[in-house]
Scaffold this active site. Structure first.
Site, PDB file in Angstrom:
ATOM      1  N   ASP A  15       0.868  -1.180   0.000  1.00  0.00           N
ATOM      2  CA  ASP A  15       0.000   0.000   0.000  1.00  0.00           C
ATOM      3  C   ASP A  15       0.911   1.238   0.000  1.00  0.00           C
ATOM      4  OD1 ASP A  15      -1.603   2.147   0.700  1.00  0.00           O
ATOM      5  OD2 ASP A  15      -2.620   1.092   2.334  1.00  0.00           O
ATOM      6  N   ILE A  16       0.815   2.047  -1.027  1.00  0.00           N
ATOM      7  CA  ILE A  16       1.742   3.178  -1.185  1.00  0.00           C
ATOM      8  C   ILE A  16       1.578   4.220  -0.069  1.00  0.00           C
ATOM      9  CG2 ILE A  16       0.354   4.686  -2.687  1.00  0.00           C
ATOM     10  CD1 ILE A  16       2.962   4.928  -4.439  1.00  0.00           C
ATOM     11  N   ASN A  29      -6.092  12.892 -11.331  1.00  0.00           N
ATOM     12  CA  ASN A  29      -6.830  13.324 -12.529  1.00  0.00           C
ATOM     13  C   ASN A  29      -6.386  14.760 -12.837  1.00  0.00           C
ATOM     14  OD1 ASN A  29      -8.547  15.146 -10.901  1.00  0.00           O
ATOM     15  ND2 ASN A  29      -9.416  13.234 -10.142  1.00  0.00           N
ATOM     16  N   GLY A  37      -9.621   4.882  -6.158  1.00  0.00           N
ATOM     17  CA  GLY A  37      -8.342   4.181  -6.321  1.00  0.00           C
ATOM     18  C   GLY A  37      -7.248   4.705  -5.416  1.00  0.00           C
ATOM     19  N   VAL A  38      -6.042   4.757  -5.962  1.00  0.00           N
ATOM     20  CA  VAL A  38      -4.902   5.171  -5.152  1.00  0.00           C
ATOM     21  C   VAL A  38      -5.012   6.655  -4.762  1.00  0.00           C
ATOM     22  CG1 VAL A  38      -3.326   5.694  -7.085  1.00  0.00           C
ATOM     23  CG2 VAL A  38      -2.404   4.885  -4.914  1.00  0.00           C
ATOM     24  N   ASP A  39      -5.599   7.449  -5.625  1.00  0.00           N
ATOM     25  CA  ASP A  39      -5.817   8.879  -5.355  1.00  0.00           C
ATOM     26  C   ASP A  39      -6.662   9.049  -4.082  1.00  0.00           C
ATOM     27  OD1 ASP A  39      -5.882  11.609  -5.710  1.00  0.00           O
ATOM     28  OD2 ASP A  39      -7.084  11.580  -7.546  1.00  0.00           O
ATOM     29  N   SER A 122      -2.373   4.716 -14.327  1.00  0.00           N
ATOM     30  CA  SER A 122      -3.335   4.513 -15.436  1.00  0.00           C
ATOM     31  C   SER A 122      -3.891   3.106 -15.594  1.00  0.00           C
ATOM     32  CB  SER A 122      -2.740   4.933 -16.800  1.00  0.00           C
ATOM     33  OG  SER A 122      -2.683   6.329 -16.924  1.00  0.00           O
ATOM     34  N   THR A 123      -3.450   2.139 -14.776  1.00  0.00           N
ATOM     35  CA  THR A 123      -3.920   0.765 -15.025  1.00  0.00           C
ATOM     36  C   THR A 123      -5.145   0.363 -14.207  1.00  0.00           C
ATOM     37  OG1 THR A 123      -2.434  -0.239 -13.384  1.00  0.00           O
ATOM     38  CG2 THR A 123      -1.578   0.014 -15.626  1.00  0.00           C
ATOM     39  N   GLY A 124      -5.741   1.324 -13.498  1.00  0.00           N
ATOM     40  CA  GLY A 124      -6.977   1.053 -12.767  1.00  0.00           C
ATOM     41  C   GLY A 124      -8.146   1.630 -13.552  1.00  0.00           C
TER      42      GLY A 124
HETATM   43  N1  AR6 Z   1      -1.343   1.678  -3.007  1.00  0.00           N
HETATM   44  C1  AR6 Z   1      -0.809   1.330  -4.203  1.00  0.00           C
HETATM   45  N2  AR6 Z   1      -1.560   1.134  -5.317  1.00  0.00           N
HETATM   46  C2  AR6 Z   1      -2.901   1.286  -5.199  1.00  0.00           C
HETATM   47  C3  AR6 Z   1      -3.534   1.655  -3.984  1.00  0.00           C
HETATM   48  C4  AR6 Z   1      -2.695   1.848  -2.852  1.00  0.00           C
HETATM   49  N3  AR6 Z   1      -3.187   2.211  -1.664  1.00  0.00           N
HETATM   50  N4  AR6 Z   1      -4.881   1.717  -4.214  1.00  0.00           N
HETATM   51  C5  AR6 Z   1      -5.080   1.381  -5.511  1.00  0.00           C
HETATM   52  N5  AR6 Z   1      -3.903   1.120  -6.106  1.00  0.00           N
HETATM   53  P1  AR6 Z   1      -6.204   3.916 -10.137  1.00  0.00           P
HETATM   54  P2  AR6 Z   1      -5.646   5.342 -12.684  1.00  0.00           P
HETATM   55  C6  AR6 Z   1      -3.612   0.693  -7.491  1.00  0.00           C
HETATM   56  O1  AR6 Z   1      -7.582   3.581 -10.612  1.00  0.00           O
HETATM   57  O2  AR6 Z   1      -5.971   4.127 -13.486  1.00  0.00           O
HETATM   58  C7  AR6 Z   1      -8.829   8.146  -9.629  1.00  0.00           C
HETATM   59  O3  AR6 Z   1     -10.184   8.295  -9.367  1.00  0.00           O
HETATM   60  C8  AR6 Z   1      -4.710   0.094  -8.307  1.00  0.00           C
HETATM   61  O4  AR6 Z   1      -4.932  -1.257  -7.905  1.00  0.00           O
HETATM   62  O5  AR6 Z   1      -6.038   4.394  -8.742  1.00  0.00           O
HETATM   63  O6  AR6 Z   1      -4.436   6.137 -13.030  1.00  0.00           O
HETATM   64  C9  AR6 Z   1      -8.145   9.449 -10.043  1.00  0.00           C
HETATM   65  O7  AR6 Z   1      -8.725  10.582  -9.432  1.00  0.00           O
HETATM   66  C10 AR6 Z   1      -4.087   0.174  -9.707  1.00  0.00           C
HETATM   67  O8  AR6 Z   1      -3.181  -0.916  -9.878  1.00  0.00           O
HETATM   68  O9  AR6 Z   1      -5.514   5.040 -11.099  1.00  0.00           O
HETATM   69  C11 AR6 Z   1      -8.350   9.462 -11.523  1.00  0.00           C
HETATM   70  O10 AR6 Z   1      -9.611   9.985 -11.871  1.00  0.00           O
HETATM   71  C12 AR6 Z   1      -3.298   1.485  -9.648  1.00  0.00           C
HETATM   72  O11 AR6 Z   1      -3.232   1.830  -8.251  1.00  0.00           O
HETATM   73  C13 AR6 Z   1      -8.283   8.013 -11.908  1.00  0.00           C
HETATM   74  O12 AR6 Z   1      -8.676   7.267 -10.741  1.00  0.00           O
HETATM   75  C14 AR6 Z   1      -3.909   2.637 -10.416  1.00  0.00           C
HETATM   76  O13 AR6 Z   1      -5.309   2.609 -10.353  1.00  0.00           O
HETATM   77  C15 AR6 Z   1      -6.887   7.583 -12.275  1.00  0.00           C
HETATM   78  O14 AR6 Z   1      -6.931   6.269 -12.770  1.00  0.00           O
END
Ligand code: AR6
Length: 171
Positions: A15-16, A29, A37-39, A122-124
């Site tokens: 977990d980052i 974003n 997600g991570v944000d 970008s992979t979520g």
């Molecule tokens: N630690 C590490 N990685 C994580 C964590 C964590 N705590 N939580 C999720 N991930 P995403 P995107 C992973 O969707 O595709 C947001 O709403 C997750 O499993 O977070 O760049 C923003 O505001 C995946 O492997 O980011 C944007 O609108 C990775 O982080 C949009 O999502 C990225 O998934 C960005 O989408």
């Protein structure tokens, strides 16, 4: 946490928001308005001051990167970068994703960071194909010429395995 050490790069599952490094990177974003997600996880762990700091930045174009303090996080700084939304690959997605990594690393160096942690940008929600994204991420990090310790923090097993495959291919 599993580890795979490289010269200045390592891959872990975790977990980052728990990383005690100089800077963690946020897959943001373009409005820097927080989200899921991570944000979402980073904003929750950093506390409301992060949202206030982000609002003062007036957004961030895709592939660029802007920095804030880490507030309640163990990390000193957060580097926010909006990766590209995947539209099939014909909208410059690969270059934009690479830019997100390179510009984040530039912000880290400019601010005297030595240790940086990335999520899989970008992979979520943004749907970038995992194997292609992993190859771009690792390539961009390994080609970046600076004395940084970079950790790729994979949240789930599938992501970790994709980055391991990309590392093996590039080794
Ligand atoms: N630690 C590490 N990685 C994580 C964590 C964590 N705590 N939580 C999720 N991930 P995403 P995107 C992973 O969707 O595709 C947001 O709403 C997750 O499993 O977070 O760049 C923003 O505001 C995946 O492997 O980011 C944007 O609108 C990775 O982080 C949009 O999502 C990225 O998934 C960005 O989408």
């Amino acid at each position: 946490m599993e580890e795979k050490p490289m010269a200045n790069f390592k891959l872990i599952k975790g977990d980052i928001t728990k990383m005690k490094v100089d800077a963690i990177v946020n897959a943001a974003n373009t409005a820097l308005s927080g989200g899921g997600g991570v944000d979402g996880a980073i904003h929750r762990a950093a506390g409301p001051q992060l949202d206030e700091a982000c609002r003062k930045l007036n957004g961030c174009p895709t592939g660029e990167a802007k920095m804030t303090p880490g507030f309640d996080l163990p990390a000193k700084y957060v580097i926010h970068t909006p990766g590209p939304i995947w539209h099939g690959g014909s909208r410059n997605e690969a270059q934009l994703l690479r830019n997100s990594y390179v510009n984040s690393l530039k912000r880290a160096v400019e601010n005297n960071c030595r240790t940086v942690a990335f999520p899989s940008i970008s992979t979520g929600v943004y749907d970038y194909p995992l194997d292609q994204a992993a190859k771009i991420a690792i390539g961009a990090i390994k080609e970046f010429d600076a004395p940084l310790e970079v950790t790729m923090v994979c949240f789930d097993e599938g992501t970790f395995m994709a980055y391991e495959r990309a590392l093996d291919k590039l080794a």
